[in-house]
Write a protein that holds these residues in place. Sequence first.
Motif, mmCIF file in Angstrom:
data_model
loop_
_atom_site.group_PDB
_atom_site.id
_atom_site.type_symbol
_atom_site.label_atom_id
_atom_site.label_comp_id
_atom_site.label_asym_id
_atom_site.label_seq_id
_atom_site.Cartn_x
_atom_site.Cartn_y
_atom_site.Cartn_z
ATOM 1 N N LEU A 77 -12.828 0.196 -0.128
ATOM 2 C CA LEU A 77 -11.527 0.546 0.433
ATOM 3 C C LEU A 77 -11.681 1.462 1.645
ATOM 4 O O LEU A 77 -10.982 1.310 2.647
ATOM 5 C CB LEU A 77 -10.694 1.221 -0.663
ATOM 6 N N LEU A 78 -12.605 2.425 1.552
ATOM 7 C CA LEU A 78 -12.790 3.370 2.671
ATOM 8 C C LEU A 78 -13.169 2.621 3.944
ATOM 9 O O LEU A 78 -12.689 2.914 5.029
ATOM 10 C CB LEU A 78 -13.864 4.399 2.324
ATOM 11 N N TYR A 79 -14.038 1.627 3.769
ATOM 12 C CA TYR A 79 -14.468 0.831 4.916
ATOM 13 C C TYR A 79 -13.277 0.115 5.540
ATOM 14 O O TYR A 79 -13.090 0.124 6.755
ATOM 15 C CB TYR A 79 -15.534 -0.175 4.462
ATOM 16 N N ASP A 80 -12.483 -0.480 4.699
ATOM 17 C CA ASP A 80 -11.329 -1.234 5.190
ATOM 18 C C ASP A 80 -10.346 -0.318 5.924
ATOM 19 O O ASP A 80 -9.776 -0.693 6.954
ATOM 20 C CB ASP A 80 -10.639 -1.946 4.023
ATOM 21 N N ILE A 81 -10.164 0.881 5.371
ATOM 22 C CA ILE A 81 -9.245 1.833 6.000
ATOM 23 C C ILE A 81 -9.754 2.212 7.395
ATOM 24 O O ILE A 81 -9.001 2.226 8.372
ATOM 25 C CB ILE A 81 -9.078 3.093 5.123
ATOM 26 N N ALA A 83 -11.796 0.501 9.256
ATOM 27 C CA ALA A 83 -11.781 -0.667 10.142
ATOM 28 C C ALA A 83 -10.390 -0.896 10.731
ATOM 29 O O ALA A 83 -10.248 -1.447 11.828
ATOM 30 C CB ALA A 83 -12.239 -1.895 9.370
ATOM 31 N N LYS A 84 -9.352 -0.478 9.995
ATOM 32 C CA LYS A 84 -7.989 -0.731 10.474
ATOM 33 C C LYS A 84 -7.332 0.528 11.025
ATOM 34 O O LYS A 84 -6.109 0.658 11.037
ATOM 35 C CB LYS A 84 -7.170 -1.306 9.326
ATOM 36 N N ALA A 85 -8.164 1.475 11.445
ATOM 37 C CA ALA A 85 -7.629 2.795 11.792
ATOM 38 C C ALA A 85 -6.808 2.813 13.071
ATOM 39 O O ALA A 85 -5.916 3.626 13.225
ATOM 40 C CB ALA A 85 -8.765 3.805 11.890
ATOM 41 N N ASN A 86 -7.066 1.894 13.996
ATOM 42 C CA ASN A 86 -6.407 2.028 15.296
ATOM 43 C C ASN A 86 -5.273 1.038 15.516
ATOM 44 O O ASN A 86 -5.181 0.394 16.556
ATOM 45 C CB ASN A 86 -7.453 1.902 16.415
ATOM 46 N N ARG A 87 -4.412 0.935 14.528
ATOM 47 C CA ARG A 87 -3.317 -0.027 14.666
ATOM 48 C C ARG A 87 -2.002 0.654 15.021
ATOM 49 O O ARG A 87 -0.977 0.005 15.103
ATOM 50 C CB ARG A 87 -3.127 -0.794 13.359
ATOM 51 N N GLY A 88 -2.046 1.966 15.113
ATOM 52 C CA GLY A 88 -0.793 2.693 15.340
ATOM 53 C C GLY A 88 0.096 2.716 14.109
ATOM 54 O O GLY A 88 1.279 3.031 14.174
ATOM 55 N N ARG A 89 -0.487 2.347 13.004
ATOM 56 C CA ARG A 89 0.250 2.380 11.743
ATOM 57 C C ARG A 89 -0.714 2.839 10.668
ATOM 58 O O ARG A 89 -1.857 2.374 10.630
ATOM 59 C CB ARG A 89 0.771 0.972 11.445
ATOM 60 N N PRO A 90 -0.286 3.744 9.809
ATOM 61 C CA PRO A 90 -1.185 4.183 8.737
ATOM 62 C C PRO A 90 -1.522 3.028 7.803
ATOM 63 O O PRO A 90 -0.819 2.011 7.780
ATOM 64 C CB PRO A 90 -0.370 5.243 7.989
ATOM 65 N N TYR A 91 -2.584 3.190 7.061
ATOM 66 C CA TYR A 91 -2.970 2.203 6.050
ATOM 67 C C TYR A 91 -2.084 2.436 4.828
ATOM 68 O O TYR A 91 -2.054 3.534 4.274
ATOM 69 C CB TYR A 91 -4.436 2.442 5.691
ATOM 70 N N VAL A 92 -1.343 1.417 4.436
ATOM 71 C CA VAL A 92 -0.350 1.613 3.374
ATOM 72 C C VAL A 92 -0.844 1.027 2.051
ATOM 73 O O VAL A 92 -1.241 -0.139 1.992
ATOM 74 C CB VAL A 92 1.003 0.971 3.756
ATOM 75 N N ILE A 93 -0.836 1.859 1.028
ATOM 76 C CA ILE A 93 -1.236 1.415 -0.311
ATOM 77 C C ILE A 93 -0.094 1.704 -1.269
ATOM 78 O O ILE A 93 0.487 2.790 -1.232
ATOM 79 C CB ILE A 93 -2.495 2.171 -0.802
ATOM 80 N N SER A 94 0.221 0.730 -2.115
ATOM 81 C CA SER A 94 1.281 0.972 -3.085
ATOM 82 C C SER A 94 0.771 0.718 -4.501
ATOM 83 O O SER A 94 -0.048 -0.171 -4.712
ATOM 84 C CB SER A 94 2.451 0.046 -2.777
ATOM 85 N N GLU A 184 3.331 11.056 12.695
ATOM 86 C CA GLU A 184 2.524 12.230 12.382
ATOM 87 C C GLU A 184 1.038 11.901 12.243
ATOM 88 O O GLU A 184 0.249 12.738 11.842
ATOM 89 C CB GLU A 184 3.037 12.885 11.077
ATOM 90 N N LYS A 185 0.705 10.652 12.512
ATOM 91 C CA LYS A 185 -0.696 10.216 12.525
ATOM 92 C C LYS A 185 -1.435 10.436 11.203
ATOM 93 O O LYS A 185 -2.572 10.915 11.172
ATOM 94 C CB LYS A 185 -1.466 10.899 13.670
ATOM 95 N N PHE A 186 -0.790 10.094 10.113
ATOM 96 C CA PHE A 186 -1.493 10.091 8.830
ATOM 97 C C PHE A 186 -2.385 8.852 8.771
ATOM 98 O O PHE A 186 -2.029 7.807 9.331
ATOM 99 C CB PHE A 186 -0.491 10.060 7.667
ATOM 100 N N ASP A 187 -3.514 8.970 8.104
ATOM 101 C CA ASP A 187 -4.404 7.808 7.969
ATOM 102 C C ASP A 187 -3.926 6.853 6.875
ATOM 103 O O ASP A 187 -3.997 5.637 7.024
ATOM 104 C CB ASP A 187 -5.826 8.274 7.625
ATOM 105 N N VAL A 188 -3.484 7.451 5.777
ATOM 106 C CA VAL A 188 -3.133 6.640 4.609
ATOM 107 C C VAL A 188 -1.773 7.059 4.065
ATOM 108 O O VAL A 188 -1.471 8.252 3.987
ATOM 109 C CB VAL A 188 -4.170 6.834 3.468
ATOM 110 N N ILE A 189 -0.969 6.080 3.688
ATOM 111 C CA ILE A 189 0.259 6.387 2.942
ATOM 112 C C ILE A 189 0.133 5.783 1.553
ATOM 113 O O ILE A 189 -0.173 4.594 1.407
ATOM 114 C CB ILE A 189 1.514 5.805 3.638
#
Lengths: 303, 322
Positions: A77-81, A83-94, A184-189
């Motif tokens: 999961l850390l790798y995936d997060i 890898a998708k860090a520069n999308r202008g949107r936090p990585y969303v997990i529910s 607010e530039k959070f990495d993960v929600i």
Amino acid sequence: FLSKFTSYFGSSINIDEVSKQFHEQLISKNVAPQTARQILDRIKNQLKGKSVTLANFKKALVDELTKTLSPNVSTDLLYDIKAKANRGRPYVISVVGVNGVGKSTNLAKLAYWFLQNDLDVLICACDTFRSGAVEQLKVHVNNLKALNANMNSNAKIDIFEKGYGGGDHVVATAKAAIQYGATEKFDVILIDTAGRTHSNAKLMAPLKKFGDAANPDKIIMVGEALVGTDSVEQATNFNNAFGNKRNLDFFIISKVDTVGDLMGTMINMVMATNVPILFMGTGQTYTDIKRLNVKTIVDNLMR
Amino acid sequence: MVLADLGNRLKGALSSVSSGSDDEIAALLKDISNALIENDVNFKLVFRLKENIRQKIDTDSFKSDTVANKRKKLQKAVYDELVALVDAYEEPPQIKKLSASSTTAKGKKKLVKKRESHVIMFVGLQGAGKTTSCTKLAVYYKKRGYKVGLVCADTFRAGAFDQLKQNAIKANIPYYGSYLETDPVKVSAEGVAKFKAERFDIVIVDTSGRHKQEESLFSEMVQISEAILPNQTVMVMDGSIGQAAEEQAKAFKEASDFGSIILTKMDGHAKGGGAISAIAATKTPIIFIGTGEHVADFELFKPSSFISKLLGIGDLQSLMDH
Ligand SMILES: Nc1nc2c(ncn2[C@@H]2O[C@H](COP(=O)(O)OP(=O)(O)OP(=O)(O)O)[C@@H](O)[C@H]2O)c(=O)[nH]1
Ligand SMILES: Nc1nc2c(ncn2[C@@H]2O[C@H](COP(=O)(O)OP(=O)(O)OP(=O)(O)O)[C@@H](O)[C@H]2O)c(=O)[nH]1
Ligand SMILES: [Mg+2]
Ligand SMILES: [Mg+2]
């Protein structure tokens, strides 16, 4: 259990007879009867027409259980997060699941893990139904803030909540959180959701709406190791709740510390859906979240 | 309906008996056993149930009976054994109101020993539904005219006091708890003392979830119990629990000596079989079942009518007793 057979270990066996014994064995470990039958049918098919010893049979079963529990997709999961860090949107997990299985607690454990890995975490309170659900997350966020300060970490954690409410309140809260998290530039929600009965269509239908609106990068179902045969239907129904284009990504199996070696629920949920297990929950503190040790689990089931 | 699937399978098995031949009876017993096992009922219990039924019909009078009578007798045997499975043959305590503690006999005022509040302590595994069921039970008694107070002795779980408080406020039930005190023994003792002093009829004490593998949690439960001396201890059990039910229930029984069970989450397709095994292992009556998240989703449990409903056979007991 196997001592019964050792006398004819090495000599060829009656497959149906042995299969029946293992069926009972698996059920006693909390594997659902229909799941146990599925597994044993596979083995019987594999061994059909061959002269089979107890050792062959047992090995085939161990292999099958091992294969079932070994994920066939990446669980990094850390790798995936990253890898998708520069999308202008936090990585969303529910997280989703039935009532009281440990969604909110394991969400807090995930948050702790992300903080340790220097990721900024926003927790979003989308259980807007159950009494105290919002306060529960606030307590966790406060605890984690304190822990984080002690760790001298640069990562930040916060909560996003809009109190309680029904109807579209959940979707509105999730959307606002994602917007806020991006600004607010959070990495993960991490979005918490209300527990719901998997066979209640009225409660399951809003999940689809929620999934469409929040479009999480990962949907994790928390299932508890305590639950019996119902786990099959729980996993199936949640996996089908997000429409035909979207499935669950992972399971977290919680409360593994409460069942001893009766770990069959994991087999039930994975067999029913092909969804891999990301972590297991092994207690009530933030560090009680563990990668699966497949061999240990299979040994427990076979013991 | 609760346990609808099990009910359908049992009904199906019973109705497939047409001649009452040995083969048919063997098939019936097998069907029933499978249905129970697939609903999480413990193997050993199912085996015993099967043997008991077999013995009951292993009589000359059964063998020579008409087909219609055979079917009736089979149905009755199955029904009785299923009831035996969920019936602990014990009644939960009847709770008396404190306001009624002085009664008049033959015109003269009779002095009755001053009664104290009836204290009910809730125990159970994590997430079983204790906090929710506490309020449900409080509302049940409140509707029947009792003065009920709720005490939150869960100082561990994040947000536990807020949860109980919000539920209590919604249901308009007085509550006690603390955001600061971390010792559950102290909070529970204070709360119970307060409501006792205020002459409440019933005080319900909610505690944290725990499990037998963690000894310190069990000893905490014993300490709370020693501090508040409950008149009744209720174990709350999730209806979907599987094979771990029996061991956990036995351990709770030993440590807390609970006298009643509330079975939760029986809405939807909960199987209830694991819990049934726990009940059989601890010989403790179920008093209520929870059938949803709302306060009103709460039903009194009666073994005979539960099984009658399950088998879809109306009130068989009264039919048979004639
Ligand atoms: N022993 C043990 N307890 C756990 C574990 N995970 C969660 N719990 C406990 O289970 C209980 C329920 O946890 P929650 O996180 O509130 O469950 P939930 O799924 O969010 O519940 P709802 O939101 O009410 O549906 C709490 O007492 C947790 O401490 C675990 O891995 N082991
Ligand atoms: N569907 C359904 N949900 C229930 C029922 N009873 C409780 N719940 C839900 O189950 C979840 C857990 O309930 P709680 O009352 O918090 O459980 P608990 O035993 O107090 O949990 P801990 O204090 O963490 O050990 C909540 O989401 C409740 O709304 C029921 O009968 N049916
Ligand atoms: Mg929650
Ligand atoms: Mg609680």
